[in-house]
Design a protein around this motif. Structure first.
Motif, PDB file in Angstrom:
ATOM      1  N   TYR A   1     127.360  50.753 -30.139  1.00 22.97           N
ATOM      2  CA  TYR A   1     128.704  50.214 -29.920  1.00 22.97           C
ATOM      3  C   TYR A   1     129.718  51.334 -30.055  1.00 22.97           C
ATOM      4  N   GLU A   2     130.563  51.470 -29.067  1.00 27.64           N
ATOM      5  CA  GLU A   2     131.554  52.542 -29.120  1.00 27.64           C
ATOM      6  C   GLU A   2     132.962  52.014 -28.883  1.00 27.64           C
ATOM      7  N   GLY A   3     133.152  50.728 -29.100  1.00 21.68           N
ATOM      8  CA  GLY A   3     134.457  50.119 -28.854  1.00 21.68           C
ATOM      9  C   GLY A   3     135.400  50.254 -30.032  1.00 21.68           C
ATOM     10  N   PRO A   4     136.515  49.535 -29.976  1.00 20.74           N
ATOM     11  CA  PRO A   4     137.517  49.648 -31.052  1.00 20.74           C
ATOM     12  C   PRO A   4     137.060  48.964 -32.336  1.00 20.74           C
ATOM     13  N   ARG A   5     137.704  49.323 -33.426  1.00 18.55           N
ATOM     14  CA  ARG A   5     137.398  48.718 -34.740  1.00 18.55           C
ATOM     15  C   ARG A   5     138.681  48.064 -35.267  1.00 18.55           C
ATOM     16  N   THR A   6     138.489  47.027 -36.060  1.00 15.88           N
ATOM     17  CA  THR A   6     139.652  46.331 -36.622  1.00 15.88           C
ATOM     18  C   THR A   6     140.109  47.027 -37.904  1.00 15.88           C
ATOM     19  N   SER A   7     141.308  46.663 -38.334  1.00 12.82           N
ATOM     20  CA  SER A   7     141.839  47.236 -39.575  1.00 12.82           C
ATOM     21  C   SER A   7     141.083  46.649 -40.768  1.00 12.82           C
ATOM     22  N   PRO A   8     140.750  47.498 -41.740  1.00  4.14           N
ATOM     23  CA  PRO A   8     139.997  46.969 -42.889  1.00  4.14           C
ATOM     24  C   PRO A   8     140.834  46.062 -43.800  1.00  4.14           C
ATOM     25  N   ILE A   9     142.153  46.090 -43.643  1.00  5.43           N
ATOM     26  CA  ILE A   9     143.026  45.344 -44.565  1.00  5.43           C
ATOM     27  C   ILE A   9     142.755  43.844 -44.512  1.00  5.43           C
ATOM     28  N   TRP A  10     142.594  43.331 -43.305  1.00  5.22           N
ATOM     29  CA  TRP A  10     142.460  41.874 -43.147  1.00  5.22           C
ATOM     30  C   TRP A  10     141.011  41.424 -42.987  1.00  5.22           C
ATOM     31  N   ARG A  11     140.074  42.348 -43.265  1.00  4.91           N
ATOM     32  CA  ARG A  11     138.664  42.026 -43.034  1.00  4.91           C
ATOM     33  C   ARG A  11     138.157  40.943 -43.982  1.00  4.91           C
ATOM     34  N   PHE A  12     138.856  40.796 -45.107  1.00  6.67           N
ATOM     35  CA  PHE A  12     138.405  39.762 -46.057  1.00  6.67           C
ATOM     36  C   PHE A  12     138.604  38.358 -45.486  1.00  6.67           C
ATOM     37  N   LEU A  13     139.348  38.258 -44.390  1.00  4.03           N
ATOM     38  CA  LEU A  13     139.554  36.947 -43.772  1.00  4.03           C
ATOM     39  C   LEU A  13     138.359  36.514 -42.909  1.00  4.03           C
ATOM     40  N   VAL A  14     137.439  37.451 -42.648  1.00  6.21           N
ATOM     41  CA  VAL A  14     136.303  37.129 -41.764  1.00  6.21           C
ATOM     42  C   VAL A  14     135.402  36.036 -42.364  1.00  6.21           C
ATOM     43  N   PRO A  15     134.881  36.220 -43.597  1.00  6.06           N
ATOM     44  CA  PRO A  15     134.045  35.143 -44.147  1.00  6.06           C
ATOM     45  C   PRO A  15     134.816  33.839 -44.309  1.00  6.06           C
ATOM     46  N   LEU A  16     136.106  33.965 -44.551  1.00  2.47           N
ATOM     47  CA  LEU A  16     136.969  32.787 -44.713  1.00  2.47           C
ATOM     48  C   LEU A  16     136.951  31.928 -43.439  1.00  2.47           C
ATOM     49  N   ARG A  17     137.043  32.596 -42.294  1.00  5.15           N
ATOM     50  CA  ARG A  17     137.042  31.874 -41.020  1.00  5.15           C
ATOM     51  C   ARG A  17     135.732  31.107 -40.823  1.00  5.15           C
ATOM     52  N   TYR A  18     134.635  31.795 -41.133  1.00 12.52           N
ATOM     53  CA  TYR A  18     133.326  31.157 -40.959  1.00 12.52           C
ATOM     54  C   TYR A  18     133.147  30.002 -41.951  1.00 12.52           C
ATOM     55  N   SER A  19     133.657  30.189 -43.159  1.00 15.22           N
ATOM     56  CA  SER A  19     133.532  29.133 -44.168  1.00 15.22           C
ATOM     57  C   SER A  19     134.321  27.902 -43.751  1.00 15.22           C
ATOM     58  N   TYR A  20     135.543  28.110 -43.235  1.00 13.42           N
ATOM     59  CA  TYR A  20     136.349  26.961 -42.797  1.00 13.42           C
ATOM     60  C   TYR A  20     135.672  26.207 -41.661  1.00 13.42           C
ATOM     61  N   ALA A  21     135.079  26.988 -40.743  1.00 15.43           N
ATOM     62  CA  ALA A  21     134.385  26.343 -39.616  1.00 15.43           C
ATOM     63  C   ALA A  21     133.298  25.413 -40.146  1.00 15.43           C
ATOM     64  N   LYS A  22     132.634  25.857 -41.226  1.00 19.03           N
ATOM     65  CA  LYS A  22     131.553  25.051 -41.791  1.00 19.03           C
ATOM     66  C   LYS A  22     132.103  23.869 -42.594  1.00 19.03           C
ATOM     67  N   ILE A  23     133.116  24.164 -43.414  1.00 19.18           N
ATOM     68  CA  ILE A  23     133.682  23.117 -44.279  1.00 19.18           C
ATOM     69  C   ILE A  23     134.233  21.968 -43.441  1.00 19.18           C
ATOM     70  N   LEU A  24     134.936  22.315 -42.378  1.00 17.38           N
ATOM     71  CA  LEU A  24     135.590  21.274 -41.584  1.00 17.38           C
ATOM     72  C   LEU A  24     134.615  20.502 -40.696  1.00 17.38           C
ATOM     73  N   GLN A  25     133.347  20.911 -40.732  1.00 16.80           N
ATOM     74  CA  GLN A  25     132.327  20.126 -40.025  1.00 16.80           C
ATOM     75  C   GLN A  25     131.951  18.884 -40.824  1.00 16.80           C
ATOM     76  N   SER A  26     132.270  18.908 -42.139  1.00 17.53           N
ATOM     77  CA  SER A  26     131.903  17.785 -42.990  1.00 17.53           C
ATOM     78  C   SER A  26     132.942  16.665 -42.869  1.00 17.53           C
ATOM     79  N   ARG A  27     132.506  15.497 -42.413  1.00 15.87           N
ATOM     80  CA  ARG A  27     133.440  14.373 -42.230  1.00 15.87           C
ATOM     81  C   ARG A  27     133.963  13.900 -43.573  1.00 15.87           C
ATOM     82  N   LEU A  28     133.096  13.954 -44.588  1.00 11.59           N
ATOM     83  CA  LEU A  28     133.485  13.503 -45.925  1.00 11.59           C
ATOM     84  C   LEU A  28     134.678  14.320 -46.436  1.00 11.59           C
ATOM     85  N   LEU A  29     134.583  15.628 -46.216  1.00 10.07           N
ATOM     86  CA  LEU A  29     135.648  16.495 -46.705  1.00 10.07           C
ATOM     87  C   LEU A  29     136.950  16.284 -45.932  1.00 10.07           C
ATOM     88  N   VAL A  30     136.803  16.117 -44.630  1.00 12.67           N
ATOM     89  CA  VAL A  30     138.002  15.878 -43.818  1.00 12.67           C
ATOM     90  C   VAL A  30     138.657  14.567 -44.250  1.00 12.67           C
TER      91      VAL A  30
END
Lengths: 314, 286
Positions: free
Chosen positions: B11-40
């Motif tokens: 891979y030789e493309g662009p890279r994102t800024s490391p400052i906001w990288r902590f938001l990556v697992p957060l996005r995936y977690s929300y996608a999973k959490i909001l799949q639960s009807r009980l939680l919604v």
């Protein structure tokens, strides 16, 4: 930043690691230049600890190390940005699909989300998990998990790929496939490989340079390419009678012979001499042969010699 | 890449800024959490009380509506420190239930099969990992605590006028501080238990146990030794004391606010220590 090939890929300077008071790595010194470097050693030699130390997961007690010119004590984050790591044990998120996990790992390594998704598909196809990429990792077989680990290690296009026992738990066919994949990655010329294994055959097939560890000491650093180039062949012969006559005839063919008495002769065969000529000499001289064994200077022998050697000298 | 072109390509493309990288697992977690009807569904239920509070505020300033509903103006509670104290108590309890449901699934799946090594072998520090997982809870709990709290404050200010808002600005600050303190405590407890108890259901039960067992034990200690220090292990009481202090609401004799704040600090430190010992790239056997 392009990597200067004159610079060692890994440079160890008196690297010492302790777990509590127990020393695990004992003042390792080495400069490793190979495109593919093998880390060999018996269980508990410190192979995985060395890898973990290079990745910043184990604190350094004394000394330091550099990975592609970057100090592991000061530039940990930078090192991790260009390293791909395939751990030895299980490493997967059971309730995630393969493509989601590989994509997330790509994003964590700095790939933009769209590029990470594209790369995730690409590397999963590359390792042979294309059809299973939407399946949850928890449903994968051991072999598939190993491939998924390889996929996440290469998704961000690392410059150094660290593989810790990549063929662990694989059946022969899967092992061959894994080795072929690693060889292909190495052949791309864009990735340096550090392979940690206790399987000599794996290391021999993949690596140019081998470092042997024992009890936390670095006991050998072997350039396998150079070894292969000189590729010495040995012949050990035991005869009932006529040992001196036979040794003389073989010396005439260019062999370096040494006799250890009782009809035992060890010979180093010169380049170009075929075994057929040796057999012909035996027939011509009518030498009664008790035993004959032929061997090359294999990694196994190098490894065993290093293990037996008190000071590790080869 | 076309399937037929199966060859390694770096891979030789662009890279994102490391400052906001902590938001990556957060996005995936929300996608999973909001799949639960009980939680919604639970999240939707969590909005019921703020909506009721908003209705009360609206009605208390709308005489024609009160008259239409045949209600006396005195029947509705006054919008003051006490009002927001109870708002925080109700929403705080719901936040606790949400934490017990979501918290256990945050760290445990990464620890269960050694995936933490994959995170931490990347340019992603332990602190970022914890921050990422904590942000999941912080954002989610914020939507049911201080955000609706401040909306209620704004509605009241809109109904009464700017002068009320200026005179009672401390209430907005108290809503914010009270909610954030509770969210931080809950998030740390949720993450620590998720890291230590490697079975999701057990971790959820452990979160509930921290609250209820502490409360029961605290009251038992108080009764046996005729003291009030048993409340120190009653997380609900500790938090109520802190909230009461912030909203200037007297609840009767109990813990001193200083002791309550110190206890919260201690809980946070214990949780941080527990997390630090578990969130590692590898487990070291000394």
């Amino acid at each position: 930043m392009p990597f200067d090939s004159a610079q060692p890929v890994i440079e160890l300077s008196r690297l010492t690691v302790r777990f509590g008071t127990r020393p695990i790595l004992k003042g390792l010194d080495a400069r490793l230049y190979g495109t593919s470097i093998g880390l060999l050693g018996p269980n508990g030699a410190g192979k995985s600890t060395l890898i973990h130390t290079l990745l910043g997961m184990c604190p350094v007690a004394e000394g330091t190390a550099k990975v592609m010119g970057h100090d592991i004590r000061k530039e940990q984050r930078r090192i991790r940005s260009f390293v791909g790591y395939m751990p030895e044990g299980d490493a997967y998120i059971a309730d995630m699909s393969a493509v989601a996990m590989v994509r997330m790992m790509g994003e964590l390594s700095g790939l933009p989300p769209e590029a990470a998704l594209e790369r995730a598909h690409e590397v999963l196809f590359y390792v042979g998990l294309g059809e299973a990429r939407y399946r949850r990792l928890g449903t994968f077989s051991q072999g598939m998990r190993q491939l998924a680990k390889l996929a996440q290690a290469v998704v961000h296009g690392p410059r150094l790929l660290i593989l810790d026992e990549p063929t662990n738990g694989l059946d022969p066919a899967a092992r061959t496939r894994m080795i072929r994949l690693i060889q292909q990655i190495r052949s791309s010329g864009k990735v340096h490989i550090l392979l940690c294994s206790h399987l000599l055959a794996d290391v021999e097939q993949i690596c140019q340079e081998v470092v042997i560890l024992k009890d936390g000491w670095l006991i050998a650093d072997v350039d396998l390419d150079a070894q292969r180039r000189c590729d010495r062949r040995f012949l050990d012969v035991e005869v009932w009678d006529g040992a001196d006559q036979f040794a003389g005839a073989m010396a005439g063919l260019g062999c370096t012979c040494s006799s250890s008495g009782q009809g035992r002769i060890s010979m180093i065969l010169p380049e170009g001499l075929h075994l057929q000529q040796v057999y012909q000499t035996i027939v011509d001289l009518d030498v009664p042969i008790r035993r004959l064994s032929y061997r090359t200077d294999s990694l196994e022998q190098i490894f065993l010699r290093a293990m037996e050697s008190a000071d590790g000298g080869l | 890449m076309a399937v037929y072109k199966q060859q390694y390509r770096p891979y030789e493309g662009p890279r994102t800024s490391p400052i906001w990288r902590f938001l990556v697992p957060l996005r995936y977690s929300y996608a999973k959490i909001l799949q639960s009807r009980l939680l919604v569904l639970l999240l939707a239920l969590c909005m019921f009380y703020p909506c009721a509070c908003a209705t009360i505020i609206y009605l208390s300033h709308n005489s024609p509506a009160l008259a239409a509903l045949r209600l006396r103006s005195g029947i509705l509670p006054q919008v003051d420190g006490r009002f927001f104290y109870f708002f925080c108590t109700v929403q705080g309890s719901l936040a606790f239930v949400l934490t017990a449901l979501i918290g256990p699934g945050l760290v445990w799946p990464d620890l269960a099969n050694g995936a933490l090594a994959l995170y931490l072998s990347r340019p992603f520090a332990r602190l970022e990992y914890v921050a990422s997982k904590m942000t999941i809870l912080v954002l989610l709990l914020s939507t049911i605590t201080w955000l609706p709290g401040l909306v209620l404050f704004a509605i009241q200010a809109g109904c009464v006028g700017w002068d009320w808002a200026v005179d009672n600005a401390w209430l907005a600050g108290a809503i914010l501080v009270a909610s954030i303190v509770w969210i931080v405590v809950l998030s740390l407890i949720g993450l620590a238990l998720s890291a230590w108890v490697r079975w999701r259901t057990a971790a959820g039960v452990a979160v509930l146990a921290v609250y209820f067992v502490g409360a029961g034990l605290g009251r038992a200690i108080n009764n046996i030794w005729q003291t009030r220090y048993g409340y120190l292990i009653d997380l609900g009481e500790v938090m109520n004391t802190v909230w009461a202090g912030l909203f200037r609401y007297y609840r009767g004799p109990g813990l001193s606010p200083v002791h309550a704040w110190l206890m919260l600090l201690l809980v946070c430190l214990v949780c941080i220590k527990a997390l630090a010992s578990k969130v590692r790239g590898l487990e070291v056997v000394r």
